[in-house]
Design an enzyme around this catalytic site. Structure first.
Site, PDB file in Angstrom:
ATOM      1  N   HIS A 145      -2.474   6.572 -32.245  1.00 24.59           N
ATOM      2  CA  HIS A 145      -2.534   5.539 -33.275  1.00 24.59           C
ATOM      3  C   HIS A 145      -3.658   4.567 -32.890  1.00 24.59           C
ATOM      4  O   HIS A 145      -3.811   4.257 -31.704  1.00 24.59           O
ATOM      5  CB  HIS A 145      -1.180   4.820 -33.289  1.00 24.59           C
TER       6      HIS A 145
ATOM      7  N   LEU B 227       5.431  -0.447 -23.492  1.00 25.67           N
ATOM      8  CA  LEU B 227       4.471  -1.545 -23.363  1.00 25.67           C
ATOM      9  C   LEU B 227       4.303  -2.218 -24.711  1.00 25.67           C
ATOM     10  O   LEU B 227       3.886  -1.591 -25.678  1.00 25.67           O
ATOM     11  CB  LEU B 227       3.124  -1.029 -22.861  1.00 25.67           C
TER      12      LEU B 227
END
Ligand SMILES: NC(=[NH2+])NCCC[C@H](N)C(=O)O
Length: 344
Positions: A229, A125
Site C-alpha cells: 500500500h 506499527l
C-alpha cells in the site's frame, strides 16, 4: 523529546483512539476494546516472564515527553503460528516445456504455506498522522531491532514482517476481489478484521485447498502481488535498509509482501555497540543521528539523538539520560540511525 517505553495498562484509552485512525488493511490494531486490553495484558505478562513462547509478544509505545501522550505503537510477536496456524502464500515457479513443439513456459503459482511457523514477527506499527515527521517513524520501527539486539536470547533465529498490501480509498483490494471473494463471500475488511481479533479458524476452513496459477487471476490482482500500500512504502524501505528482504511469500488476503531475515544478519544486531553514559551540562552535537537504547529489559527505553560518542563513552544531556532511564556510568546500546552513516 520523543522516547520509547514498554506499553502499560494505562495506555488502553490512547491505544483505542489510535486504532480509530488506521483504515482498512491494518490487521493487527483492530478497533475493539476487549481485544486491545487483552493484547496489553499479554504484553505485560511477557515482560513479567509469565507467558509460554506461543503467547509472548512486546508492544512499544512512542511517547511525547512534553505532553506525556502516546502517539504511536510498534510490536514484536516472539513466535508466530504456535497457537493457530500461520498462513502465507508461497510464490513458486512451475515450468511447462515441450522440446517437440519448442515451447517453454515458466508459470508462477501460489500455494498455501505455514513456512514461517515459529519465526518472530515485527507487527503493529502505527504512528499518529500528526507525528509523521522528525524521524518518529524510524524510531518506532527500529527500536524493535535494538530491543532484539539487546535481548537476542529471547528470540528465535528468523524474523518476518508482513506488509500491508494494495487497496483503494474504499478499502477494495484487487487481489481479494480476484481470489478471496470467491471462497469467503465476505468483504476484504470484514475478513481482515476477523483475523485481527484472532478468529482465524475460518481461514483453514475456507481458503483454496490447491495451488493455482497466477496467470488465472485478473490482471489487476497479478499486478499487486508483493506490492505494498502506498502508505506502507516508507515502512518497507526502513526494514529493507535494515537487512530484511522479500523472499517469495505474500499475504493470503491482499498479497502484500512478507519481508524476512535471520536476526543475526540485521544491521542493528551486527553494528550496535555499548557505550558508557557521561552526563554533560550542555550536550555537544555529534556528526550523525544515533539510535540509543538502554539494556533494561522491563524498563526498556530508546531515543534518537545526535549525541557525541567516542570509543568508550556517550555524552548525554540530563533530559536525554532521563528519557533513557539511566544515570552516569550505566551502559547504553548505540548504533547510527541510518545504514549509510559511518560505523561507531
Ligand atoms: N491480511 C490478513 N488479515 N491476512 C490474513 C492472514 C494473516 C497472517 N499471515 C496469519 O496467518 O494470521
Amino acid at each position: 523529546m520523543m522516547f520509547i517505553r514498554p506499553i502499560q495498562k494505562e495506555d488502553l484509552a490512547a491505544l483505542l483512539q489510535l486504532a480509530q485512525k488506521t483504515g482498512t488493511g491494518f490487521t493487527s490494531l483492530p478497533h475493539n476494546e476487549a481485544h486491545l486490553e487483552q493484547r496489553i495484558d499479554r504484553m505485560i505478562a511477557t515482560w513479567e516472564g509469565g507467558n509460554t513462547l506461543a503467547d509472548q509478544g512486546y508492544l512499544f509505545a512512542l511517547v511525547d515527553s512534553e505532553t506525556n501522550t502516546l502517539v504511536g505503537v510498534s510490536g514484536i510477536e516472539v513466535a508466530i503460528g504456535l497457537n493457530d496456524p500461520w498462513y502465507d502464500f508461497h510464490v513458486g515457479t512451475q515450468v511447462h516445456a515441450s522440446k517437440e513443439l519448442g515451447i517453454y513456459r515458466q508459470m508462477k503459482k501460489l500455494s498455501l504455506s505455514n513456512d514461517h511457523t515459529g519465526n518472530s514477527e515485527l507487527c503493529t506499527l502505527f504512528l499518529d498522522p500528526d507525528y509523521r515527521k522528525d524521524k518518529n517513524g524510524q524510531l518506532l520501527s527500529k527500536c524493535r531491532l535494538l530491543f532484539l539486539a539487546a535481548f537476542k536470547d529471547k528470540f528465535p533465529k528468523r524474523i518476518i514482517a508482513e506488509m500491508r498490501g494494495v487497496s483503494d480509498e474504499n478499502g477494495r483490494s484487487p487481489f481479494w476481489e480476484s481470489l478471496g471473494r470467491h471462497f469467503f463471500t465476505l468483504d476484504f475488511d470484514q475478513a481482515d478484521y476477523l483475523t485481527g481479533i484472532g478468529s482465524k479458524s475460518f481461514i483453514a476452513e475456507l481458503m483454496p485447498k490447491h495451488a493455482f496459477y497466477v496467470d488465472f487471476l485478473t490482471p489487476s490482482a497479478q499486478q499487486v502481488i508483493a506490492e505494498v500500500h502506498p502508505n506502507t512504502l516508507p515502512a518497507r524501505r526502513i526494514l529493507e535498509s535494515e537487512g530484511m528482504r522479500y523472499e517469495g511469500y505474500v499475504d493470503i488476503f491482499d498479497a502484500g509482501p512478507t519481508l524476512e531475515a535471520y536476526t543475526d544478519d540485521l544491521r542493528i544486531v551486527k553494528k550496535s555497540r555499548m557505550r558508557q553514559v557521561t552526563i554533560v551540562e550542555s550536550a555537544l552535537l555529534g556528526e550523525q543521528p544515533l539510535l540509543i537504547g538502554n539494556e533494561k529489559y522491563q524498563d526498556f527505553r530508546a531515543i534518537i539523538c545526535n549525541s557525541q560518542v567516542d570509543a568508550a563513552h556517550i555524552y548525554l544531556s540530563q533530559a536525554e539520560a532521563d528519557a533513557l532511564a539511566v544515570v552516569s556510568g550505566e551502559q547504553l546500546r548505540v548504533v547510527p540511525l541510518f545504514e549509510k552513516e559511518s560505523t561507531l
